[in-house]
Scaffold this motif. Structure first.
Motif, mmCIF file in Angstrom:
data_model
loop_
_atom_site.group_PDB
_atom_site.id
_atom_site.type_symbol
_atom_site.label_atom_id
_atom_site.label_comp_id
_atom_site.label_asym_id
_atom_site.label_seq_id
_atom_site.Cartn_x
_atom_site.Cartn_y
_atom_site.Cartn_z
ATOM 1 N N VAL A 72 0.999 -1.148 0.195
ATOM 2 C CA VAL A 72 -0.010 -0.063 0.050
ATOM 3 C C VAL A 72 0.789 1.249 0.037
ATOM 4 N N SER A 118 2.198 1.616 -3.369
ATOM 5 C CA SER A 118 1.187 2.283 -4.212
ATOM 6 C C SER A 118 0.919 3.728 -4.139
ATOM 7 N N ILE A 119 1.325 4.290 -2.908
ATOM 8 C CA ILE A 119 0.849 5.427 -2.779
ATOM 9 C C ILE A 119 1.958 6.481 -3.258
ATOM 10 N N VAL A 172 -0.314 5.320 -7.165
ATOM 11 C CA VAL A 172 -1.185 4.015 -7.218
ATOM 12 C C VAL A 172 -0.923 3.238 -8.479
ATOM 13 N N GLY A 210 2.052 0.441 -8.027
ATOM 14 C CA GLY A 210 1.498 -0.492 -7.216
ATOM 15 C C GLY A 210 0.527 -1.369 -8.025
ATOM 16 N N VAL A 211 -0.456 -0.902 -8.410
ATOM 17 C CA VAL A 211 -1.553 -1.743 -9.114
ATOM 18 C C VAL A 211 -0.922 -2.576 -10.166
#
Length: 64
Positions: free
Chosen positions: A37, A40-41, A45, A48-49
């Motif tokens: 997470v 991703s931040i 995003v 990470g995705v």
């Protein structure tokens, strides 16, 4: 002993990537999820995705 990375079949929230990495590294999967997470931040995003989707495709399922 040959240790291999597989998707987790018991510790999965979405696809089992973080659970599988946690099992492979002998680390609690919650720590892996929190790190994912944060990654991703910090990558807006998208990174990470994208990494998760690639991991879902590349990491094999555990043979039965």
């Amino acid at each position: 002993m040959n240790k291999k990375l597989y998707l987790s079949t018991t510790d999965r929230k979405i696809y089992g990537v973080c659970g599988g990495i946690g099992e492979f590294l002998n680390v609690d999967s919650t720590v892996i999820r929190l790190a994912w997470v944060l990654f991703s931040i910090f990558t807006a995003v998208f990174g990470g995705v994208l990494a998760y989707i690639i991991a879902c495709i590349i990491i094999p399922e555990r043979p039965k």
